[in-house]
Design a protein around this motif. Sequence first.
Motif, PDB file in Angstrom:
ATOM      1  N   ASP A  94       0.825  -1.212   0.000  1.00  0.00           N
ATOM      2  CA  ASP A  94       0.000   0.000   0.000  1.00  0.00           C
ATOM      3  C   ASP A  94       0.857   1.260   0.000  1.00  0.00           C
ATOM      4  O   ASP A  94       0.599   2.202  -0.754  1.00  0.00           O
ATOM      5  N   ALA A  95       1.861   1.284   0.850  1.00  0.00           N
ATOM      6  CA  ALA A  95       2.734   2.461   0.933  1.00  0.00           C
ATOM      7  C   ALA A  95       3.517   2.655  -0.362  1.00  0.00           C
ATOM      8  O   ALA A  95       3.670   3.784  -0.842  1.00  0.00           O
ATOM      9  N   ALA A  96       3.990   1.572  -0.954  1.00  0.00           N
ATOM     10  CA  ALA A  96       4.750   1.670  -2.198  1.00  0.00           C
ATOM     11  C   ALA A  96       3.854   2.143  -3.342  1.00  0.00           C
ATOM     12  O   ALA A  96       4.275   2.959  -4.175  1.00  0.00           O
ATOM     13  N   ALA A  97       2.618   1.664  -3.406  1.00  0.00           N
ATOM     14  CA  ALA A  97       1.694   2.109  -4.451  1.00  0.00           C
ATOM     15  C   ALA A  97       1.342   3.583  -4.275  1.00  0.00           C
ATOM     16  O   ALA A  97       1.260   4.335  -5.249  1.00  0.00           O
ATOM     17  N   LEU A  98       1.165   4.003  -3.038  1.00  0.00           N
ATOM     18  CA  LEU A  98       0.865   5.411  -2.769  1.00  0.00           C
ATOM     19  C   LEU A  98       2.039   6.304  -3.159  1.00  0.00           C
ATOM     20  O   LEU A  98       1.869   7.343  -3.793  1.00  0.00           O
ATOM     21  N   VAL A 147      10.304   0.545  -0.954  1.00  0.00           N
ATOM     22  CA  VAL A 147      10.478  -0.837  -0.485  1.00  0.00           C
ATOM     23  C   VAL A 147      11.888  -1.026   0.061  1.00  0.00           C
ATOM     24  O   VAL A 147      12.079  -1.684   1.087  1.00  0.00           O
ATOM     25  N   ASP A 148      12.887  -0.442  -0.587  1.00  0.00           N
ATOM     26  CA  ASP A 148      14.254  -0.553  -0.088  1.00  0.00           C
ATOM     27  C   ASP A 148      14.420   0.139   1.263  1.00  0.00           C
ATOM     28  O   ASP A 148      15.173  -0.327   2.112  1.00  0.00           O
ATOM     29  N   ASP A 149      13.719   1.248   1.460  1.00  0.00           N
ATOM     30  CA  ASP A 149      13.851   2.003   2.712  1.00  0.00           C
ATOM     31  C   ASP A 149      13.112   1.358   3.884  1.00  0.00           C
ATOM     32  O   ASP A 149      13.641   1.302   4.990  1.00  0.00           O
ATOM     33  N   VAL A 150      11.891   0.912   3.662  1.00  0.00           N
ATOM     34  CA  VAL A 150      11.068   0.440   4.783  1.00  0.00           C
ATOM     35  C   VAL A 150      10.566  -0.988   4.632  1.00  0.00           C
ATOM     36  O   VAL A 150       9.784  -1.442   5.450  1.00  0.00           O
ATOM     37  N   GLY A 151      11.020  -1.715   3.631  1.00  0.00           N
ATOM     38  CA  GLY A 151      10.482  -3.039   3.344  1.00  0.00           C
ATOM     39  C   GLY A 151      10.821  -4.118   4.346  1.00  0.00           C
ATOM     40  O   GLY A 151      10.077  -5.061   4.510  1.00  0.00           O
ATOM     41  N   GLU A 152      11.951  -4.019   5.023  1.00  0.00           N
ATOM     42  CA  GLU A 152      12.372  -5.017   6.014  1.00  0.00           C
ATOM     43  C   GLU A 152      12.240  -6.443   5.496  1.00  0.00           C
ATOM     44  O   GLU A 152      11.508  -7.260   6.047  1.00  0.00           O
ATOM     45  N   GLY A 153      12.943  -6.754   4.425  1.00  0.00           N
ATOM     46  CA  GLY A 153      12.911  -8.102   3.884  1.00  0.00           C
ATOM     47  C   GLY A 153      11.955  -8.280   2.723  1.00  0.00           C
ATOM     48  O   GLY A 153      12.003  -9.303   2.047  1.00  0.00           O
ATOM     49  N   ALA A 154      11.091  -7.330   2.477  1.00  0.00           N
ATOM     50  CA  ALA A 154      10.188  -7.418   1.335  1.00  0.00           C
ATOM     51  C   ALA A 154      10.958  -7.055   0.067  1.00  0.00           C
ATOM     52  O   ALA A 154      11.886  -6.242   0.105  1.00  0.00           O
ATOM     53  N   VAL A 155      10.587  -7.667  -1.032  1.00  0.00           N
ATOM     54  CA  VAL A 155      11.214  -7.369  -2.317  1.00  0.00           C
ATOM     55  C   VAL A 155      10.147  -6.903  -3.294  1.00  0.00           C
ATOM     56  O   VAL A 155       9.002  -7.358  -3.251  1.00  0.00           O
ATOM     57  N   THR A 194       3.402  -4.822  -6.663  1.00  0.00           N
ATOM     58  CA  THR A 194       3.374  -6.138  -6.019  1.00  0.00           C
ATOM     59  C   THR A 194       4.695  -6.343  -5.297  1.00  0.00           C
ATOM     60  O   THR A 194       5.756  -6.158  -5.878  1.00  0.00           O
ATOM     61  N   VAL A 195       4.597  -6.691  -4.022  1.00  0.00           N
ATOM     62  CA  VAL A 195       5.789  -6.996  -3.227  1.00  0.00           C
ATOM     63  C   VAL A 195       5.682  -8.441  -2.742  1.00  0.00           C
ATOM     64  O   VAL A 195       4.592  -9.003  -2.648  1.00  0.00           O
ATOM     65  N   GLY A 196       6.828  -9.027  -2.462  1.00  0.00           N
ATOM     66  CA  GLY A 196       6.850 -10.403  -1.993  1.00  0.00           C
ATOM     67  C   GLY A 196       7.802 -10.573  -0.830  1.00  0.00           C
ATOM     68  O   GLY A 196       8.649  -9.718  -0.565  1.00  0.00           O
ATOM     69  N   GLU A 229       6.192 -18.567   0.549  1.00  0.00           N
ATOM     70  CA  GLU A 229       6.269 -17.335  -0.243  1.00  0.00           C
ATOM     71  C   GLU A 229       4.935 -16.607  -0.147  1.00  0.00           C
ATOM     72  O   GLU A 229       3.873 -17.192  -0.363  1.00  0.00           O
ATOM     73  N   LEU A 230       5.000 -15.323   0.170  1.00  0.00           N
ATOM     74  CA  LEU A 230       3.817 -14.478   0.255  1.00  0.00           C
ATOM     75  C   LEU A 230       3.958 -13.316  -0.719  1.00  0.00           C
ATOM     76  O   LEU A 230       5.070 -12.834  -0.961  1.00  0.00           O
ATOM     77  N   THR A 231       2.841 -12.844  -1.257  1.00  0.00           N
ATOM     78  CA  THR A 231       2.845 -11.648  -2.089  1.00  0.00           C
ATOM     79  C   THR A 231       1.672 -10.769  -1.693  1.00  0.00           C
ATOM     80  O   THR A 231       0.679 -11.245  -1.145  1.00  0.00           O
ATOM     81  N   ALA A 232       1.814  -9.501  -1.987  1.00  0.00           N
ATOM     82  CA  ALA A 232       0.744  -8.536  -1.750  1.00  0.00           C
ATOM     83  C   ALA A 232       0.750  -7.539  -2.901  1.00  0.00           C
ATOM     84  O   ALA A 232       1.814  -7.085  -3.325  1.00  0.00           O
ATOM     85  N   THR A 233      -0.426  -7.208  -3.409  1.00  0.00           N
ATOM     86  CA  THR A 233      -0.564  -6.263  -4.512  1.00  0.00           C
ATOM     87  C   THR A 233      -1.465  -5.127  -4.073  1.00  0.00           C
ATOM     88  O   THR A 233      -2.492  -5.352  -3.430  1.00  0.00           O
TER      89      THR A 233
END
Length: 126
Positions: free
Chosen positions: A36-40, A72-80, A95-97, A114-118
């Motif tokens: 959500d934050a990355a899309a915003l 995602v690089d700044d606040v993702g904490e392991g998310a790609v 979409t992040v995973g 493996e989890l993903t979120a869009t």
Amino acid sequence: MLLTIGYAVLALVAVLICVDATSLYLEQKRLDAVADAAALAAADGFALDLQGDEVRATLTSQGVRRQARGLVDDVGEGAVLVSADTPDGRSARVTVGGTWHPPVLTLFVPEGVELTATATSRTALR
């Protein structure tokens, strides 16, 4: 006595399964929040174009990827970042995973899940 021990073991297994299920739920919600934050953030990466007398805000897939990757690089904490694009020039779809590892019963899922979120966000400017 044997029945009490059996119920105690059953209760312990139920608690451990609940701990793992809660951990999975919280990891999915964390990925949802990152998406959500990355899309915003990506929807705010618009470029202003002058078309006649009108000024229009348009998104490019390259700009959406750049903005989403930065967040995602700044606040993702392991998310790609799996994908980031704009389907219509006004919306950003990200979409992040990530991989979830159970905190307790790791024997059953040693590689993790493996989890993903869009998420999609639309720019407020027209």
